[in-house]
Design a protein around this motif. Sequence first.
Motif, PDB file in Angstrom:
ATOM      1  N   ALA A 171       0.829  -1.206   0.000  1.00  0.00           N
ATOM      2  CA  ALA A 171       0.000   0.000   0.000  1.00  0.00           C
ATOM      3  C   ALA A 171       0.864   1.257   0.000  1.00  0.00           C
ATOM      4  O   ALA A 171       0.537   2.247  -0.668  1.00  0.00           O
ATOM      5  CB  ALA A 171      -0.928  -0.004   1.209  1.00  0.00           C
ATOM      6  N   THR A 172       1.969   1.221   0.735  1.00  0.00           N
ATOM      7  CA  THR A 172       2.865   2.375   0.753  1.00  0.00           C
ATOM      8  C   THR A 172       3.501   2.593  -0.611  1.00  0.00           C
ATOM      9  O   THR A 172       3.561   3.718  -1.116  1.00  0.00           O
ATOM     10  CB  THR A 172       3.957   2.182   1.829  1.00  0.00           C
ATOM     11  OG1 THR A 172       3.335   2.132   3.118  1.00  0.00           O
ATOM     12  CG2 THR A 172       4.957   3.327   1.811  1.00  0.00           C
ATOM     13  N   GLY A 190      -5.152  -9.088  -7.211  1.00  0.00           N
ATOM     14  CA  GLY A 190      -6.485  -9.207  -6.633  1.00  0.00           C
ATOM     15  C   GLY A 190      -6.455  -9.342  -5.128  1.00  0.00           C
ATOM     16  O   GLY A 190      -7.314  -8.794  -4.420  1.00  0.00           O
ATOM     17  N   TYR A 191      -5.457 -10.065  -4.642  1.00  0.00           N
ATOM     18  CA  TYR A 191      -5.304 -10.252  -3.192  1.00  0.00           C
ATOM     19  C   TYR A 191      -5.054  -8.915  -2.510  1.00  0.00           C
ATOM     20  O   TYR A 191      -5.728  -8.567  -1.526  1.00  0.00           O
ATOM     21  CB  TYR A 191      -4.155 -11.217  -2.932  1.00  0.00           C
ATOM     22  CG  TYR A 191      -3.653 -11.217  -1.509  1.00  0.00           C
ATOM     23  CD1 TYR A 191      -4.414 -11.770  -0.493  1.00  0.00           C
ATOM     24  CD2 TYR A 191      -2.417 -10.656  -1.193  1.00  0.00           C
ATOM     25  CE1 TYR A 191      -3.964 -11.758   0.823  1.00  0.00           C
ATOM     26  CE2 TYR A 191      -1.950 -10.653   0.104  1.00  0.00           C
ATOM     27  CZ  TYR A 191      -2.726 -11.198   1.112  1.00  0.00           C
ATOM     28  OH  TYR A 191      -2.279 -11.182   2.405  1.00  0.00           O
ATOM     29  N   ILE A 192      -4.096  -8.145  -2.990  1.00  0.00           N
ATOM     30  CA  ILE A 192      -3.773  -6.854  -2.377  1.00  0.00           C
ATOM     31  C   ILE A 192      -4.968  -5.906  -2.455  1.00  0.00           C
ATOM     32  O   ILE A 192      -5.297  -5.211  -1.486  1.00  0.00           O
ATOM     33  CB  ILE A 192      -2.533  -6.225  -3.050  1.00  0.00           C
ATOM     34  CG1 ILE A 192      -1.299  -7.101  -2.790  1.00  0.00           C
ATOM     35  CG2 ILE A 192      -2.293  -4.803  -2.549  1.00  0.00           C
ATOM     36  CD1 ILE A 192      -0.118  -6.777  -3.678  1.00  0.00           C
ATOM     37  N   GLU A 193      -5.645  -5.899  -3.601  1.00  0.00           N
ATOM     38  CA  GLU A 193      -6.814  -5.036  -3.762  1.00  0.00           C
ATOM     39  C   GLU A 193      -7.893  -5.382  -2.740  1.00  0.00           C
ATOM     40  O   GLU A 193      -8.507  -4.496  -2.132  1.00  0.00           O
ATOM     41  CB  GLU A 193      -7.375  -5.168  -5.186  1.00  0.00           C
ATOM     42  CG  GLU A 193      -6.533  -4.514  -6.249  1.00  0.00           C
ATOM     43  CD  GLU A 193      -6.637  -3.008  -6.211  1.00  0.00           C
ATOM     44  OE1 GLU A 193      -7.732  -2.480  -6.464  1.00  0.00           O
ATOM     45  OE2 GLU A 193      -5.611  -2.358  -5.899  1.00  0.00           O
ATOM     46  N   ALA A 194      -8.158  -6.661  -2.555  1.00  0.00           N
ATOM     47  CA  ALA A 194      -9.219  -7.088  -1.639  1.00  0.00           C
ATOM     48  C   ALA A 194      -8.882  -6.779  -0.182  1.00  0.00           C
ATOM     49  O   ALA A 194      -9.734  -6.285   0.575  1.00  0.00           O
ATOM     50  CB  ALA A 194      -9.480  -8.584  -1.809  1.00  0.00           C
ATOM     51  N   ILE A 195      -7.638  -7.043   0.209  1.00  0.00           N
ATOM     52  CA  ILE A 195      -7.259  -6.796   1.609  1.00  0.00           C
ATOM     53  C   ILE A 195      -7.264  -5.301   1.910  1.00  0.00           C
ATOM     54  O   ILE A 195      -7.784  -4.864   2.946  1.00  0.00           O
ATOM     55  CB  ILE A 195      -5.879  -7.410   1.920  1.00  0.00           C
ATOM     56  CG1 ILE A 195      -5.908  -8.933   1.780  1.00  0.00           C
ATOM     57  CG2 ILE A 195      -5.412  -7.000   3.323  1.00  0.00           C
ATOM     58  CD1 ILE A 195      -6.877  -9.644   2.714  1.00  0.00           C
ATOM     59  N   PRO A 199     -12.425  -1.891   5.357  1.00  0.00           N
ATOM     60  CA  PRO A 199     -12.572  -0.565   5.973  1.00  0.00           C
ATOM     61  C   PRO A 199     -11.374  -0.140   6.827  1.00  0.00           C
ATOM     62  O   PRO A 199     -11.016   1.041   6.861  1.00  0.00           O
ATOM     63  CB  PRO A 199     -13.843  -0.711   6.815  1.00  0.00           C
ATOM     64  CG  PRO A 199     -14.642  -1.749   6.092  1.00  0.00           C
ATOM     65  CD  PRO A 199     -13.620  -2.725   5.555  1.00  0.00           C
ATOM     66  N   SER A 200     -10.748  -1.097   7.508  1.00  0.00           N
ATOM     67  CA  SER A 200      -9.605  -0.774   8.370  1.00  0.00           C
ATOM     68  C   SER A 200      -8.443  -0.195   7.582  1.00  0.00           C
ATOM     69  O   SER A 200      -7.692   0.645   8.082  1.00  0.00           O
ATOM     70  CB  SER A 200      -9.149  -2.020   9.129  1.00  0.00           C
ATOM     71  OG  SER A 200      -8.857  -3.077   8.230  1.00  0.00           O
ATOM     72  N   PHE A 201      -8.263  -0.658   6.360  1.00  0.00           N
ATOM     73  CA  PHE A 201      -7.234  -0.126   5.467  1.00  0.00           C
ATOM     74  C   PHE A 201      -7.745   1.080   4.685  1.00  0.00           C
ATOM     75  O   PHE A 201      -7.049   2.090   4.544  1.00  0.00           O
ATOM     76  CB  PHE A 201      -6.802  -1.194   4.451  1.00  0.00           C
ATOM     77  CG  PHE A 201      -5.602  -1.999   4.815  1.00  0.00           C
ATOM     78  CD1 PHE A 201      -4.318  -1.503   4.680  1.00  0.00           C
ATOM     79  CD2 PHE A 201      -5.749  -3.300   5.274  1.00  0.00           C
ATOM     80  CE1 PHE A 201      -3.210  -2.267   4.988  1.00  0.00           C
ATOM     81  CE2 PHE A 201      -4.645  -4.076   5.599  1.00  0.00           C
ATOM     82  CZ  PHE A 201      -3.370  -3.559   5.447  1.00  0.00           C
ATOM     83  N   ALA A 202      -8.947   0.965   4.124  1.00  0.00           N
ATOM     84  CA  ALA A 202      -9.416   1.914   3.113  1.00  0.00           C
ATOM     85  C   ALA A 202      -9.472   3.353   3.615  1.00  0.00           C
ATOM     86  O   ALA A 202      -9.080   4.281   2.900  1.00  0.00           O
ATOM     87  CB  ALA A 202     -10.781   1.474   2.594  1.00  0.00           C
TER      88      ALA A 202
END
Length: 218
Positions: A171-172, A190-195, A199-202
Motif C-alpha cells: 500500500a505504501t 487481486g489479493y492486495i486489492e481485496a485486503i 474498511p480498516s485499510f481503506a
Amino acid sequence: MTITIWGSTLSPFVRKTVVFAIEKGIDFELTPAFGASAPPEFHQASPFGKIPAMKDGDFLLSDSTAIIAYLEAIHPEPNLVPRDPKAHARAIWFEEFGDTIVGACGGKIFFNRFVAPRVMGREGDLAAADEAQRTEFPRIADYLEKVVPASGYLVEDRFTLADIAVCSPFATMAHVDCTVNPTTHPKAFGYIEAITARPSFAKLLEQERAFVKPREPA
C-alpha cells in the motif's frame, strides 16, 4: 484508558499496527511523532526514535511486532494471530516477509520518491528507487503470486496478521506508482486489492492519498 500509538500511517509499520488495532476493536489514539518535536514519552518508548511506539498507561513500547504481540495478548478476540502452532509460525513468517523483504524494497522506493523530497526537502536517489522496482519488486510479486490461496487469505483461509503485514508495504509503494501488474500477477493483484479495500485499510489509505498527492505549482 485509551492507548496512544505514535507515528504516521504512511509508514507501513505504523499502518500495520493501526490496522491491527482497528480490526481488534481496540480504543487508541494515533499521535504524530517526528524527531526533536516528538514528546518526551515517545523518546522514552522508542529510544532510537523509530515508529511506531506505544503508551498504555505507564507501559511504553516500540516496534510494530512487539506492539502487536502486546495488543494480541491483552485483547485476544478476535484472534488475528493463529494459535495452531503451524499456522502461527506461517503467520509470523509472512509478517517477517512483509517487514524485511517487501518493506526493505518499499523503503528504497518510497523514501527516495516521497520522503526525501517532500518531507526532508532534499533530492532522493531516484536511480536507487527505480532499480529496486526493476529488480527486487518483480521477485516479490512472483512469490506472492505463487502463495496466495484460493481463499484470498494467506493463513487458515481467514483474515490474519499475515495479510495485514504483507499488504501494508504494498500500500505504501502504491502511493508512488509502484504496484503489482494485474496482467502478469492477477492473483497477487487481486489479493492486495481485496485486503486493502477492507474498511480498516481503506479509510487510512484515503487520508494518505490526499496527503501524498502532487502539490499544485505555486
